[in-house]
Motif scaffolding. Structure first.
Motif, PDB file in Angstrom:
ATOM      1  N   VAL A 127       0.783  -1.190  -0.116  1.00  0.00           N
ATOM      2  CA  VAL A 127      -0.141  -0.072   0.028  1.00  0.00           C
ATOM      3  C   VAL A 127       0.968   1.241  -0.086  1.00  0.00           C
ATOM      4  N   ALA A 128       1.941   1.227   0.773  1.00  0.00           N
ATOM      5  CA  ALA A 128       2.866   2.370   0.861  1.00  0.00           C
ATOM      6  C   ALA A 128       3.650   2.590  -0.346  1.00  0.00           C
ATOM      7  N   SER A 129       3.665   1.594  -1.516  1.00  0.00           N
ATOM      8  CA  SER A 129       4.453   1.542  -2.617  1.00  0.00           C
ATOM      9  C   SER A 129       3.113   2.018  -3.672  1.00  0.00           C
ATOM     10  N   GLY A 130       1.945   2.270  -3.329  1.00  0.00           N
ATOM     11  CA  GLY A 130       1.090   2.510  -4.308  1.00  0.00           C
ATOM     12  C   GLY A 130       0.114   1.538  -4.629  1.00  0.00           C
ATOM     13  N   GLY A 131       0.114   0.300  -4.304  1.00  0.00           N
ATOM     14  CA  GLY A 131      -0.834  -0.896  -4.475  1.00  0.00           C
ATOM     15  C   GLY A 131      -2.071  -0.607  -3.722  1.00  0.00           C
ATOM     16  N   ARG A 132      -3.143  -1.127  -4.473  1.00  0.00           N
ATOM     17  CA  ARG A 132      -4.522  -0.921  -3.833  1.00  0.00           C
ATOM     18  C   ARG A 132      -4.950  -2.462  -3.504  1.00  0.00           C
ATOM     19  N   LEU A 133      -5.912  -2.397  -2.398  1.00  0.00           N
ATOM     20  CA  LEU A 133      -6.598  -3.633  -1.824  1.00  0.00           C
ATOM     21  C   LEU A 133      -7.950  -3.563  -1.784  1.00  0.00           C
ATOM     22  N   TRP A 134      -8.498  -4.716  -2.460  1.00  0.00           N
ATOM     23  CA  TRP A 134     -10.274  -4.545  -2.618  1.00  0.00           C
ATOM     24  C   TRP A 134     -10.614  -5.735  -1.883  1.00  0.00           C
ATOM     25  N   ALA A 135     -11.822  -5.945  -1.333  1.00  0.00           N
ATOM     26  CA  ALA A 135     -12.363  -7.117  -0.959  1.00  0.00           C
ATOM     27  C   ALA A 135     -13.645  -7.493  -1.863  1.00  0.00           C
ATOM     28  N   CYS A 136     -13.842  -8.717  -2.080  1.00  0.00           N
ATOM     29  CA  CYS A 136     -14.927  -9.239  -2.697  1.00  0.00           C
ATOM     30  C   CYS A 136     -16.335  -9.089  -1.951  1.00  0.00           C
ATOM     31  N   PHE A 143     -19.161 -14.548   4.419  1.00  0.00           N
ATOM     32  CA  PHE A 143     -18.573 -14.771   5.708  1.00  0.00           C
ATOM     33  C   PHE A 143     -19.285 -13.645   6.841  1.00  0.00           C
ATOM     34  N   HIS A 144     -20.146 -12.999   6.387  1.00  0.00           N
ATOM     35  CA  HIS A 144     -20.704 -11.867   7.496  1.00  0.00           C
ATOM     36  C   HIS A 144     -19.841 -10.932   7.822  1.00  0.00           C
ATOM     37  N   VAL A 145     -18.967 -10.504   6.735  1.00  0.00           N
ATOM     38  CA  VAL A 145     -17.608  -9.432   7.147  1.00  0.00           C
ATOM     39  C   VAL A 145     -18.025  -8.080   6.950  1.00  0.00           C
ATOM     40  N   ASP A 146     -18.041  -6.998   7.549  1.00  0.00           N
ATOM     41  CA  ASP A 146     -18.147  -5.708   7.444  1.00  0.00           C
ATOM     42  C   ASP A 146     -16.725  -5.009   7.149  1.00  0.00           C
ATOM     43  N   LYS A 147     -16.776  -3.825   6.529  1.00  0.00           N
ATOM     44  CA  LYS A 147     -15.542  -3.007   6.352  1.00  0.00           C
ATOM     45  C   LYS A 147     -14.780  -2.825   7.490  1.00  0.00           C
ATOM     46  N   GLU A 148     -15.462  -2.693   8.712  1.00  0.00           N
ATOM     47  CA  GLU A 148     -14.749  -2.718   9.951  1.00  0.00           C
ATOM     48  C   GLU A 148     -13.835  -3.914  10.360  1.00  0.00           C
ATOM     49  N   ASP A 149     -14.134  -4.831   9.972  1.00  0.00           N
ATOM     50  CA  ASP A 149     -13.410  -6.246  10.091  1.00  0.00           C
ATOM     51  C   ASP A 149     -12.209  -6.236   9.367  1.00  0.00           C
ATOM     52  N   LEU A 150     -12.085  -5.452   8.638  1.00  0.00           N
ATOM     53  CA  LEU A 150     -10.876  -5.379   7.439  1.00  0.00           C
ATOM     54  C   LEU A 150      -9.810  -4.358   8.055  1.00  0.00           C
ATOM     55  N   ARG A 151      -8.653  -4.684   7.240  1.00  0.00           N
ATOM     56  CA  ARG A 151      -7.700  -3.581   7.308  1.00  0.00           C
ATOM     57  C   ARG A 151      -8.091  -2.027   6.873  1.00  0.00           C
ATOM     58  N   ASP A 152      -7.593  -1.079   7.767  1.00  0.00           N
ATOM     59  CA  ASP A 152      -8.136   0.131   7.239  1.00  0.00           C
ATOM     60  C   ASP A 152      -7.851   0.632   5.781  1.00  0.00           C
ATOM     61  N   ASP A 153      -6.553  -0.195   5.169  1.00  0.00           N
ATOM     62  CA  ASP A 153      -6.356   0.235   3.969  1.00  0.00           C
ATOM     63  C   ASP A 153      -6.989  -0.360   2.820  1.00  0.00           C
ATOM     64  N   VAL A 154      -7.674  -1.218   2.995  1.00  0.00           N
ATOM     65  CA  VAL A 154      -8.855  -1.775   2.088  1.00  0.00           C
ATOM     66  C   VAL A 154      -9.469  -0.770   1.335  1.00  0.00           C
ATOM     67  N   GLU A 155      -9.502  -0.573   0.399  1.00  0.00           N
ATOM     68  CA  GLU A 155     -10.168   0.639  -0.436  1.00  0.00           C
ATOM     69  C   GLU A 155     -11.691   0.316  -0.181  1.00  0.00           C
ATOM     70  N   ALA A 156     -12.299  -0.786  -0.625  1.00  0.00           N
ATOM     71  CA  ALA A 156     -13.847  -0.756  -0.465  1.00  0.00           C
ATOM     72  C   ALA A 156     -14.041  -2.573  -0.631  1.00  0.00           C
ATOM     73  N   ILE A 157     -15.228  -2.862  -0.351  1.00  0.00           N
ATOM     74  CA  ILE A 157     -15.834  -4.020  -0.644  1.00  0.00           C
ATOM     75  C   ILE A 157     -16.629  -3.871  -1.940  1.00  0.00           C
ATOM     76  N   ILE A 158     -16.044  -4.751  -2.868  1.00  0.00           N
ATOM     77  CA  ILE A 158     -16.879  -4.255  -4.159  1.00  0.00           C
ATOM     78  C   ILE A 158     -17.060  -5.871  -5.050  1.00  0.00           C
ATOM     79  N   SER A 159     -17.884  -5.940  -6.003  1.00  0.00           N
ATOM     80  CA  SER A 159     -18.166  -6.945  -6.802  1.00  0.00           C
ATOM     81  C   SER A 159     -17.102  -7.552  -7.431  1.00  0.00           C
ATOM     82  N   ALA A 160     -17.121  -8.505  -8.029  1.00  0.00           N
ATOM     83  CA  ALA A 160     -15.992  -9.281  -8.942  1.00  0.00           C
ATOM     84  C   ALA A 160     -16.279  -8.326 -10.204  1.00  0.00           C
ATOM     85  N   SER A 161     -17.561  -7.932 -10.778  1.00  0.00           N
ATOM     86  CA  SER A 161     -17.648  -7.012 -11.909  1.00  0.00           C
ATOM     87  C   SER A 161     -17.086  -5.861 -11.897  1.00  0.00           C
TER      88      SER A 161
END
Length: 175
Positions: A127-136, A143-161
């Protein structure tokens, strides 16, 4: 992590290349977490835009409660070698009680011995080098996971499309 700092390699130019790499991280085993991180890190060092999409068991890499507890199971891994003398572990021992914990400790020690960061530290560097993280989205729902359960630097939870659309023209790796 050792006193050395592990960063994306510098190949002499900070100029973006216009190239894109999209890595789909679908495995939650410790040994399967590193290939995508290593390739993403190397691509960033080459000036390639990197997007990592975490799905299914790959969620373990970005979940704050699980990332430090990823394990390596020798069961079903006929190619497993012990870090001492390049010996093969007999497959008959792999399912024995305590072998996953032993194999995990050995792998973590081997990784640390060569100066490679832990999975969370590696993601910090990407992430510090410019990479971006996305969650499916589907995996998050499953898995009943919300954004709050993920690392702060995950950009968003998005669809595969959405991920496929945003990484149009990218080289795609599924790990």
């Amino acid at each position: 992590m050792s006193d050395e700092t592990f960063f994306a390699p510098d190949f002499g130019s900070d100029e973006p290349t216009g190239r894109k790499l999209a890595i789909i991280c679908s495995k939650g085993n410790l040994d399967m977490a590193y290939p995508g991180l290593i390739l993403g890190n190397a691509a960033l060092g080459e000036g390639v835009q990197v997007d990592l999409f975490f799905t299914f068991w790959g969620f373990d890499m970005i979940m704050t409660e699980r990332a430090d507890d990823m394990a390596f199971s020798p069961a079903g891994n006929a190619a497993m070698r012990l870090p001492v003398g390049n010996l093969r572990m007999p497959q008959s021992l792999a399912p024995a009680p305590g072998m996953t914990a032993l194999a995990t400790r050995m792998l973590k020690r081997s990784i640390a011995d060569i100066g490679v960061p832990t999975v969370p530290e590696f993601l910090d560097q990407i992430v510090a080098s410019g990479g971006r993280l996305w969650a499916c989205r589907m995996s998050a729902d499953m898995f009943h996971v919300d954004k709050e359960d993920l690392r702060d630097d995950v950009e968003a939870i998005i669809s595969a499309s959405d991920f496929i659309e945003m990484t149009e023209g990218a080289q795609l790796l599924f790990i």
